[in-house]
Scaffold this active site. Sequence first.
Site, mmCIF file in Angstrom:
data_model
loop_
_atom_site.group_PDB
_atom_site.id
_atom_site.type_symbol
_atom_site.label_atom_id
_atom_site.label_comp_id
_atom_site.label_asym_id
_atom_site.label_seq_id
_atom_site.Cartn_x
_atom_site.Cartn_y
_atom_site.Cartn_z
ATOM 1 N N ASP A 56 0.823 -1.213 0.000
ATOM 2 C CA ASP A 56 0.000 0.000 0.000
ATOM 3 C C ASP A 56 0.861 1.269 0.000
ATOM 4 O O ASP A 56 1.948 1.291 0.589
ATOM 5 C CB ASP A 56 -0.918 -0.012 1.240
ATOM 6 C CG ASP A 56 -2.107 0.924 1.067
ATOM 7 O OD1 ASP A 56 -2.297 1.476 -0.042
ATOM 8 O OD2 ASP A 56 -2.846 1.110 2.046
ATOM 9 N N GLY A 57 0.336 2.302 -0.653
ATOM 10 C CA GLY A 57 0.999 3.609 -0.620
ATOM 11 C C GLY A 57 1.642 4.016 -1.936
ATOM 12 O O GLY A 57 2.310 5.047 -2.013
ATOM 13 N N GLY B 278 0.187 5.102 -4.660
ATOM 14 C CA GLY B 278 -0.435 6.341 -5.144
ATOM 15 C C GLY B 278 0.124 7.555 -4.400
ATOM 16 O O GLY B 278 0.492 8.566 -5.016
ATOM 17 N N ARG C 59 -0.322 8.484 -10.624
ATOM 18 C CA ARG C 59 -0.435 7.331 -9.725
ATOM 19 C C ARG C 59 0.212 6.069 -10.325
ATOM 20 O O ARG C 59 0.834 5.284 -9.623
ATOM 21 C CB ARG C 59 -1.902 7.031 -9.433
ATOM 22 C CG ARG C 59 -2.615 8.089 -8.627
ATOM 23 C CD ARG C 59 -4.071 7.697 -8.422
ATOM 24 N NE ARG C 59 -4.176 6.367 -7.812
ATOM 25 C CZ ARG C 59 -4.054 6.132 -6.512
ATOM 26 N NH1 ARG C 59 -3.842 7.121 -5.673
ATOM 27 N NH2 ARG C 59 -4.147 4.906 -6.047
ATOM 28 N N SER D 205 -7.048 -5.909 -5.873
ATOM 29 C CA SER D 205 -8.252 -6.445 -5.213
ATOM 30 C C SER D 205 -9.435 -6.351 -6.163
ATOM 31 O O SER D 205 -9.425 -5.558 -7.120
ATOM 32 C CB SER D 205 -8.552 -5.659 -3.935
ATOM 33 O OG SER D 205 -9.064 -4.383 -4.262
ATOM 34 N N ASN E 278 -10.494 -2.950 -6.533
ATOM 35 C CA ASN E 278 -9.647 -2.019 -7.298
ATOM 36 C C ASN E 278 -10.215 -1.715 -8.688
ATOM 37 O O ASN E 278 -9.823 -0.740 -9.325
ATOM 38 C CB ASN E 278 -8.206 -2.548 -7.429
ATOM 39 C CG ASN E 278 -7.407 -2.467 -6.146
ATOM 40 O OD1 ASN E 278 -6.481 -3.236 -5.926
ATOM 41 N ND2 ASN E 278 -7.744 -1.523 -5.266
ATOM 42 N N GLU F 194 0.669 -12.663 12.873
ATOM 43 C CA GLU F 194 1.198 -11.488 13.566
ATOM 44 C C GLU F 194 1.147 -10.349 12.548
ATOM 45 O O GLU F 194 1.496 -10.535 11.387
ATOM 46 C CB GLU F 194 2.648 -11.732 14.004
ATOM 47 C CG GLU F 194 2.791 -12.773 15.085
ATOM 48 C CD GLU F 194 2.062 -12.388 16.371
ATOM 49 O OE1 GLU F 194 1.996 -11.176 16.693
ATOM 50 O OE2 GLU F 194 1.546 -13.290 17.043
HETATM 51 C C1 FPP Z 1 -2.037 -0.024 -3.396
HETATM 52 O O1 FPP Z 1 -1.510 1.277 -3.402
HETATM 53 C C2 FPP Z 1 -1.422 -0.794 -4.467
HETATM 54 C C3 FPP Z 1 -2.076 -1.383 -5.479
HETATM 55 C C4 FPP Z 1 -3.542 -1.302 -5.675
HETATM 56 C C5 FPP Z 1 -1.361 -2.111 -6.529
HETATM 57 C C6 FPP Z 1 -0.107 -2.797 -6.047
HETATM 58 C C7 FPP Z 1 0.576 -3.404 -7.176
HETATM 59 C C8 FPP Z 1 1.908 -3.418 -7.381
HETATM 60 C C9 FPP Z 1 2.945 -2.852 -6.518
HETATM 61 C C10 FPP Z 1 2.426 -4.077 -8.559
HETATM 62 C C11 FPP Z 1 2.384 -5.566 -8.441
HETATM 63 C C12 FPP Z 1 1.962 -6.023 -9.711
HETATM 64 C C13 FPP Z 1 2.091 -7.238 -10.241
HETATM 65 C C14 FPP Z 1 1.810 -7.330 -11.649
HETATM 66 C C15 FPP Z 1 2.521 -8.450 -9.518
HETATM 67 P P1 FPP Z 1 -2.511 2.482 -3.621
HETATM 68 O O2 FPP Z 1 -2.586 2.775 -5.069
HETATM 69 O O3 FPP Z 1 -3.835 2.158 -2.988
HETATM 70 O O4 FPP Z 1 -1.790 3.628 -2.843
HETATM 71 P P2 FPP Z 1 -2.475 4.860 -2.121
HETATM 72 O O5 FPP Z 1 -3.268 4.298 -0.973
HETATM 73 O O6 FPP Z 1 -1.310 5.674 -1.688
HETATM 74 O O7 FPP Z 1 -3.341 5.542 -3.143
#
Ligand code: FPP
Length: 235
Positions: free
Chosen positions: A16-17, A19, A29, A61, A64, A200
């Site tokens: 997470d994070g 964006g 993003r 998810s 998403n 945990e």
């Molecule tokens: C959440 O951050 C992250 C995601 C929804 C996507 C995570 C995916 C990857 C790091 C790439 C992995 C990909 C593959 C193909 C294995 P966010 O966008 O919700 O961040 P924010 O909360 O800061 O907006």
Amino acid sequence: MSDEYKIPNHVAIILDGNGRWAKKRGLKRSLGHKAGFDTLKKLSDYIFKRGVKILSIFAFSTENFKRDKEEVDYLMNLLVKKIHDLIKEDSNVKIIFSGRKDNIRDDVLNAIEEVEEKTKNNTEHTLNVCFNYGGRADIVDATKKIAEDYKNNKIDINNLTEETFETYLYNSIPDIDLLIRTSGEIRISNFMLFQAAYAEMYFPETLFPDFKNEDFDIALDIYNKRDRRFGGVKK
Ligand code: FPP
């Protein structure tokens, strides 16, 4: 309690994070997801080198899909173009996917099937990529399969246990020992609800693209200070 340094068998990470990482830099993003993917490449390698057998990641998810089309397309294209970069010839990692296979583009499905096929005989480690995944959907879909088997006289419902239920989930893998969610959010957001029962949990403030191998070492130190009792009492 033994003084032996414990390496968790199964680590799960909510990435997470991305964006916010991009926003802080005035970037789109999607560039946060690219940076997150680059971090994941190094980190997964390191986590396996530390002796962890299974790594689960929350890559996309079911919810998403509510994001802008541009961002959803970027994440789908990232999987198609980059998923093979997670395979290192000498690393013996099996890549598996958990999630609903309907509702996703054909090229994404092909990439998933290709990578699963290519790594299926690897035995040392497992990278479980949760994609178009929801923890509740996993449980509901397992229940439908059980109902189907019941209808076809394939199971005796009196013999259904937590252990046999688990084998109906998208993938049958052991419980999570250590669950990490980056970026300071303190919730599990429908991630591996069944397997997280005794995990945990650790919630570092670091945004995922900035999460380095040393941060994983800190997570391991914290894990080692936890007293896991699984509902029992301390001896
Ligand atoms: C959440 O951050 C992250 C995601 C929804 C996507 C995570 C995916 C990857 C790091 C790439 C992995 C990909 C593959 C193909 C294995 P966010 O966008 O919700 O961040 P924010 O909360 O800061 O907006």
